[in-house]
Structure formats: C-alpha cells, structure tokens
Design a protein around this motif. Structure first.
Motif, PDB file in Angstrom:
ATOM      1  N   ASP A 139       0.837  -1.197   0.000  1.00 44.07           N
ATOM      2  CA  ASP A 139       0.000   0.000   0.000  1.00 44.07           C
ATOM      3  C   ASP A 139       0.883   1.262   0.000  1.00 44.07           C
ATOM      4  OD1 ASP A 139      -2.014   1.802   0.151  1.00 44.07           O
ATOM      5  OD2 ASP A 139      -2.976   0.933   1.933  1.00 44.07           O
ATOM      6  N   THR A 140       1.454   1.547  -1.172  1.00 42.44           N
ATOM      7  CA  THR A 140       2.433   2.631  -1.298  1.00 42.44           C
ATOM      8  C   THR A 140       1.893   3.969  -0.795  1.00 42.44           C
ATOM      9  OG1 THR A 140       3.185   1.517  -3.288  1.00 42.44           O
ATOM     10  CG2 THR A 140       4.010   3.742  -2.947  1.00 42.44           C
ATOM     11  N   ASP A 141       0.659   4.308  -1.183  1.00 45.20           N
ATOM     12  CA  ASP A 141       0.124   5.622  -0.808  1.00 45.20           C
ATOM     13  C   ASP A 141       0.005   5.748   0.703  1.00 45.20           C
ATOM     14  OD1 ASP A 141      -0.001   6.425  -3.384  1.00 45.20           O
ATOM     15  OD2 ASP A 141      -2.110   5.877  -3.661  1.00 45.20           O
ATOM     16  N   ALA A 142      -0.508   4.682   1.348  1.00 45.06           N
ATOM     17  CA  ALA A 142      -0.683   4.738   2.808  1.00 45.06           C
ATOM     18  C   ALA A 142       0.683   4.859   3.493  1.00 45.06           C
ATOM     19  CB  ALA A 142      -1.413   3.498   3.298  1.00 45.06           C
ATOM     20  N   ILE A 143       1.680   4.178   2.950  1.00 42.48           N
ATOM     21  CA  ILE A 143       2.995   4.209   3.597  1.00 42.48           C
ATOM     22  C   ILE A 143       3.659   5.573   3.410  1.00 42.48           C
ATOM     23  CG2 ILE A 143       5.359   3.306   3.375  1.00 42.48           C
ATOM     24  CD1 ILE A 143       3.834   0.542   3.066  1.00 42.48           C
ATOM     25  N   LEU A 144       3.704   6.038   2.166  1.00 43.92           N
ATOM     26  CA  LEU A 144       4.400   7.314   1.946  1.00 43.92           C
ATOM     27  C   LEU A 144       3.611   8.487   2.528  1.00 43.92           C
ATOM     28  CD1 LEU A 144       5.991   6.685  -1.569  1.00 43.92           C
ATOM     29  CD2 LEU A 144       7.029   6.441   0.688  1.00 43.92           C
ATOM     30  N   GLY A 145       2.305   8.279   2.764  1.00 42.59           N
ATOM     31  CA  GLY A 145       1.497   9.336   3.380  1.00 42.59           C
ATOM     32  C   GLY A 145       1.427   9.206   4.901  1.00 42.59           C
ATOM     33  N   HIS A 146       1.982   8.146   5.451  1.00 44.46           N
ATOM     34  CA  HIS A 146       1.918   7.897   6.905  1.00 44.46           C
ATOM     35  C   HIS A 146       2.654   9.018   7.642  1.00 44.46           C
ATOM     36  CE1 HIS A 146       2.593   5.850  10.721  1.00 44.46           C
ATOM     37  NE2 HIS A 146       1.784   4.877  10.341  1.00 44.46           N
ATOM     38  N   SER A 147       2.071   9.496   8.727  1.00 44.08           N
ATOM     39  CA  SER A 147       2.673  10.664   9.396  1.00 44.08           C
ATOM     40  C   SER A 147       4.084  10.362   9.907  1.00 44.08           C
ATOM     41  CB  SER A 147       1.775  11.137  10.546  1.00 44.08           C
ATOM     42  OG  SER A 147       1.588  10.077  11.450  1.00 44.08           O
ATOM     43  N   VAL A 184       9.183   4.163  -7.089  1.00 37.98           N
ATOM     44  CA  VAL A 184      10.166   4.924  -7.880  1.00 37.98           C
ATOM     45  C   VAL A 184       9.547   6.228  -8.383  1.00 37.98           C
ATOM     46  CG1 VAL A 184      11.505   4.922 -10.035  1.00 37.98           C
ATOM     47  CG2 VAL A 184      11.508   2.900  -8.554  1.00 37.98           C
ATOM     48  N   ASP A 185       8.295   6.157  -8.821  1.00 35.26           N
ATOM     49  CA  ASP A 185       7.628   7.360  -9.355  1.00 35.26           C
ATOM     50  C   ASP A 185       7.536   8.473  -8.315  1.00 35.26           C
ATOM     51  OD1 ASP A 185       7.331   6.225 -11.801  1.00 35.26           O
ATOM     52  OD2 ASP A 185       5.210   5.687 -11.558  1.00 35.26           O
ATOM     53  N   ARG A 186       7.507   8.096  -7.030  1.00 31.80           N
ATOM     54  CA  ARG A 186       7.372   9.102  -5.970  1.00 31.80           C
ATOM     55  C   ARG A 186       8.725   9.671  -5.527  1.00 31.80           C
ATOM     56  NH1 ARG A 186       2.463   8.346  -3.069  1.00 31.80           N
ATOM     57  NH2 ARG A 186       3.148  10.095  -1.788  1.00 31.80           N
TER      58      ARG A 186
END
Ligand SMILES: C[S@@+](CC[C@H](N)C(=O)[O-])C[C@H]1O[C@@H](n2cnc3c(N)ncnc32)[C@H](O)[C@@H]1O
Length: 275
Positions: A139-147, A184-186
């Motif tokens: 869950d890339t979005d949840a991880i990179l968005g995690h506070s 990679v895209d992020r």
C-alpha cells in the motif's frame, strides 16, 4: 521507552501468531537470532532439507544489504532509507550502518509482521531519526502518506528504497514490478532502488520451493522467480556495476560470507539509480 511505545509493543506482542511459521521469524532463525518460535525452527529445518543452501543464502543476503547501504551512504551520499519488509532487528541494521556514516541519516522500517514492530520499537525507542511502521508495503500511498514516514522522509530529496528478499513474498497477482514502479515514481532524481530476490533457473525447483513456502506460511508468500523477472523490476533505472548478480558477488568487501554449498535456489541482487 515512553508509554505510547510501550502500549504499541504490548499490543504487537499479543498479535503474534505462534502457531504458523512467519517469514520474518524463519529468517531470524537462519541468521542466528533468538526472536523465533519452535514452529519457525521446525519449518526452517524442513526447508533446509529441501534446500540445504538456505542458511548461507540468508546470511549472504543480509551481508549484501549491509554493503549496499554502506555504499549508498558512503559513496553516494544517501541520507534517507525506506526499508520495505525490514525483518527483525539483527546486528548492523540499516540505521546503524547509515548513522555511523552520518548520525543525521533517517530510516523508516516497514514490516507487516507484528513481531518486527514489537522488537523494532524496543531498540529504536531513543533514536529519533528512525521509526518502524507496521504496515503492508503493497500500500504505497498509505505508507508514503503515513505521518511517521512524512516526518522523517523528504521525497524531494534522494531516497534509497530497499526491497531486500521481500518481492518473492508478493504473488504475481499483486504485480511486484508495478509496486516498485509506484515507489520509484514518488522518489526524487538521484534516488536508488535496492532489490534482492530468490531465483532458480530450474522450473521444477521454482514450483517445489514456492509450494513449500506457501504451505508453511499458509499462503503468506509469492514465488521463486527467474533472474529475468528480477531484472524487469528495475525497469529503466540505471543498474550500478556489477549489475544484477548473486548477492555475495556484489561489491565484496574482503570479508567472505559462508559458501552456499548447494544452489537449489540463489539470491540475486542489484542496486539501481533513478536519473
Ligand atoms: C526474508 S525477510 C527479509 C528481511 C530484510 N529485508 C533482509 O533482507 O534482511 C522478509 C520480510 O518481509 C516482510 N514482508 C513480507 N511481505 C510483506 C508485506 N507485504 N508488507 C510488509 N512486510 C512484508 C516479512 O514479514 C519479513 O520480515
């Protein structure tokens, strides 16, 4: 340890299922750690009968991770690391290597196994530059968005994304190549991806050992793949020399690891840069 960490650790310890072997604990057993249970040791011993080279392979994989982090921090100036499927803390973890080179290096460990959270939180309690997140790294979005992640990792600066011995835990249906690409895209130009993966050129071995791990972990696994599949996970990133190789041969540091006497499966690894 503060109260919040203490509560998280207690909850994580309670969530550990001791009746089914876990990849994190089997790997810990292979590395000589103590954070494993009878069920993990029995499964690992059976796996070692099917693939006697597995213990040496695990040790060599861990040593590859350590060399790759040392090279990225020491030679390429990387100060941020996101370690997907970090496993249980052992000796010379990513943060220790990176912070020896620069104490300001920041490290996020991600693992879905509660035992990693329990033991990780305990050893990281006093380290403000490092955290462990209990999450599924798919869950890339949840991880990179995690506070906790956002606090430590600045995606506008180069990052090293580590996927060490984890993508074979991901089934084809979850598309490991797309997963790496999303991360990679992020990432900013100048970032790196490090991958290692269990491979075999023999289709019978790929099926047999995959079936063993799927059975042992009750489906918590992906599959053994071919070197070409792993090459594909790097997409169009630039592979550093010597490319994708058996991990013990990637930039050896003069201290040889154990010899893998049988090679039913081998661990291939490489490091690539986003230009
Ligand atoms: C073989 S260990 C590798 C540990 C470490 N990366 C290394 O190479 O030394 C694989 C780790 O990946 C974790 N893992 C597997 N699938 C995962 C997922 N989808 N999300 C988070 N962690 C995962 C397991 O719990 C285990 O700790």
């Amino acid at each position: 340890m503060d109260e919040q960490n203490n509560d998280a650790q207690t909850a994580a310890l309670r969530a550990i299922d001791q009746s089914v072997p876990s990849v994190a604990r089997m790997y810990d057993y292979y590395l000589g750690g103590k954070d494993n249970y009878q069920v993990d040791r029995e499964a690992s011993d059976q796996l070692s009968i099917a693939a006697p080279g597995t213990r040496a392979l695990a040790v060599n994989n861990r040593r590859f991770l350590q060399r790759a982090v040392r090279v990225l921090a020491g030679e390429y100036g990387i100060r941020q690391f996101v370690d997907h499927g970090s496993g249980l803390p052992t000796q010379d973890n990513v943060h220790q290597i990176a912070q020896r080179i620069d104490p300001q290096s920041r490290v996020v460990y991600i693992d879905h196994d509660p035992i990693v959270l329990a033991h990780g939180r305990a050893i990281l309690a006093d380290n403000e530059q490092t955290t462990v997140v209990n999450a599924d790294f798919r869950d890339t979005d949840a991880i990179l968005g995690h506070s906790d992640v956002a606090k430590l990792i600045d995606l506008d600066q180069p990052v090293a994304a580590l996927f060490l011995s984890v993508l074979h835990c991901i089934p084809d249906s979850d598309d490991p190549a797309a997963l790496v690409r999303r991360v990679v895209d992020r990432m900013a130009p100048g970032s790196f991806v490090v991958i290692s993966h269990l491979v075999s050129a023999d289709p019978e071995v790929r099926v047999r050992l995959s079936d063993f791990m799927l059975g042992a972990t009750q489906g918590n696994w992906g599959r053994v793949r071919e070197a070409a599949d792993v090459q594909g996970y790097f997409g169009d990133l630039e592979l550093l020399s010597p490319g994708l190789v058996e991990v013990s041969t990637w930039r050896p540091d003069g201290t040889p690891g154990p010899t893998q006497e049988t090679a039913e499966w081998i661990e291939f690894g490489g490091v690539a840069r986003k230009l």
